[in-house]
Design an enzyme around this catalytic site. Structure first.
Site, PDB file in Angstrom:
ATOM      1  N   CYS A 103       0.985  -1.263  -0.012  1.00  0.00           N
ATOM      2  CA  CYS A 103      -0.089  -0.085  -0.205  1.00  0.00           C
ATOM      3  C   CYS A 103       0.879   1.218   0.008  1.00  0.00           C
ATOM      4  O   CYS A 103       0.543   2.087  -0.881  1.00  0.00           O
ATOM      5  CB  CYS A 103      -0.819   0.130   1.268  1.00  0.00           C
ATOM      6  SG  CYS A 103      -2.191   1.312   1.138  1.00  0.00           S
ATOM      7  N   CYS A 104       1.982   1.279   0.904  1.00  0.00           N
ATOM      8  CA  CYS A 104       3.021   2.471   0.953  1.00  0.00           C
ATOM      9  C   CYS A 104       3.581   2.518  -0.474  1.00  0.00           C
ATOM     10  O   CYS A 104       3.875   3.864  -0.898  1.00  0.00           O
ATOM     11  CB  CYS A 104       3.887   2.237   1.892  1.00  0.00           C
ATOM     12  SG  CYS A 104       3.085   2.518   3.721  1.00  0.00           S
ATOM     13  N   CYS A 185      -1.263   8.029   7.550  1.00  0.00           N
ATOM     14  CA  CYS A 185      -2.556   7.914   7.100  1.00  0.00           C
ATOM     15  C   CYS A 185      -3.388   7.412   8.301  1.00  0.00           C
ATOM     16  O   CYS A 185      -2.826   6.674   9.259  1.00  0.00           O
ATOM     17  CB  CYS A 185      -2.661   6.970   6.122  1.00  0.00           C
ATOM     18  SG  CYS A 185      -1.508   7.258   4.624  1.00  0.00           S
ATOM     19  N   CYS A 188      -3.332   3.732   9.664  1.00  0.00           N
ATOM     20  CA  CYS A 188      -2.151   3.364  10.075  1.00  0.00           C
ATOM     21  C   CYS A 188      -1.448   4.217  11.209  1.00  0.00           C
ATOM     22  O   CYS A 188      -0.276   4.248  11.382  1.00  0.00           O
ATOM     23  CB  CYS A 188      -1.077   3.090   8.861  1.00  0.00           C
ATOM     24  SG  CYS A 188      -1.772   2.048   7.643  1.00  0.00           S
ATOM     25  N   CYS A 211       7.842   4.074   5.743  1.00  0.00           N
ATOM     26  CA  CYS A 211       6.706   3.892   4.922  1.00  0.00           C
ATOM     27  C   CYS A 211       7.630   3.293   3.453  1.00  0.00           C
ATOM     28  O   CYS A 211       7.129   2.908   2.621  1.00  0.00           O
ATOM     29  CB  CYS A 211       6.340   5.155   4.289  1.00  0.00           C
ATOM     30  SG  CYS A 211       7.245   6.613   3.849  1.00  0.00           S
TER      31      CYS A 211
HETATM   32 FE1  SF4 Z   1      -1.370   2.393   3.007  1.00  0.00          FE
HETATM   33 FE2  SF4 Z   1      -1.045   2.797   5.665  1.00  0.00          FE
HETATM   34 FE3  SF4 Z   1       0.911   3.165   3.969  1.00  0.00          FE
HETATM   35 FE4  SF4 Z   1      -0.919   5.102   4.048  1.00  0.00          FE
HETATM   36  S1  SF4 Z   1       0.468   4.381   5.614  1.00  0.00           S
HETATM   37  S2  SF4 Z   1       0.018   4.185   2.373  1.00  0.00           S
HETATM   38  S3  SF4 Z   1      -2.959   3.636   4.457  1.00  0.00           S
HETATM   39  S4  SF4 Z   1      -0.018   1.402   4.431  1.00  0.00           S
END
Ligand code: SF4
Length: 220
Positions: A103-104, A185, A188, A211
């Protein structure tokens, strides 16, 4: 000059040096406490370049509001908001839970890497500091890699940052006062408990501390 720097060197001196030697540098920021201090110091040093923010689609409204306050405060800077060219959670799998690294990578690292590949700045001005986390305890003013990263706040404590914010009346993300000492985010990030690292609320319980922007293979 840099060989005379030590933990007592004024961050402003580091920024001024950076602007002279790397005039095409960029600032990247998520507008946390450190980032807000960094922008004010950069403004004092005469920075008029870009401030690049990656909007993952999962930021708190308070973070976006803080960004907007900073845009109003520094009209001389060019604020750029990047976002991933991927819809939020297209398969309904909550990737931030099942695959936070992925996701990151998609939502944060890729947009910034692509942008920097196009802009090709010789250096990045970054707001990280040693006392944010044990993993950052050896951070120095300069990090050499794919491109130079300059960290003027490396040696400033949280107390120094907070004092600077108070003195300069800077707009801080209101979540900070509610214990969110490092804000990413919303899926998280949690508030930090007494005695925990500033970044302990990031990816809590997920075995992840960064991240990917600043460490490892995907480092910028
Ligand atoms: Fe995705 Fe969490 Fe990374 Fe944001 S911090 S990009 S929601 S995994």
């Amino acid at each position: 000059m840099t060989e005379q720097w030590d933990e007592h060197t004024d961050p402003l001196e580091v920024i001024r040096w950076a602007l002279v030697n790397y005039p095409d540098l960029l600032i990247t920021s998520a507008f946390n406490l450190n980032g807000v201090v960094m922008l004010e110091l950069a403004a004092l040093a005469g920075y008029t370049g870009e401030v690049v923010f990656v909007d993952t689609g999962y930021h708190f409204p308070e973070t976006l509001a803080t960004r907007d306050q900073l845009i109003a405060r520094y009209p001389q800077m060019q604020f750029v908001t990047l976002s991933a060219n991927v819809p939020l959670d297209p398969w309904g799998q909550e990737q931030f839970r099942t695959d936070p690294d992925g996701c990151c990578r998609i939502r944060k690292v890729a947009p910034l890497r692509e942008y920097l590949a196009r802009k090709k700045p010789s250096a990045l001005l970054n707001a990280r500091s040693r006392d944010q986390a044990l993993t950052r305890r050896h951070l120095g003013f300069l990090e050499f890699g794919e491109r130079l990263r300059i960290n003027p706040l490396a040696y400033w404590s949280r107390q120094q940052l907070e004092m600077f914010v108070q003195t300069r009346q800077l707009p801080v993300n209101p979540l900070y006062r509610a214990g969110f000492l490092s804000i990413g985010c919303w899926p998280c990030t949690r508030a930090v408990q007494a005695g925990e690292d500033v970044r302990a609320g990031r990816w809590s319980g997920q075995g992840k501390t960064e991240c990917g922007l600043w460490v490892g293979r995907q480092s910028l």
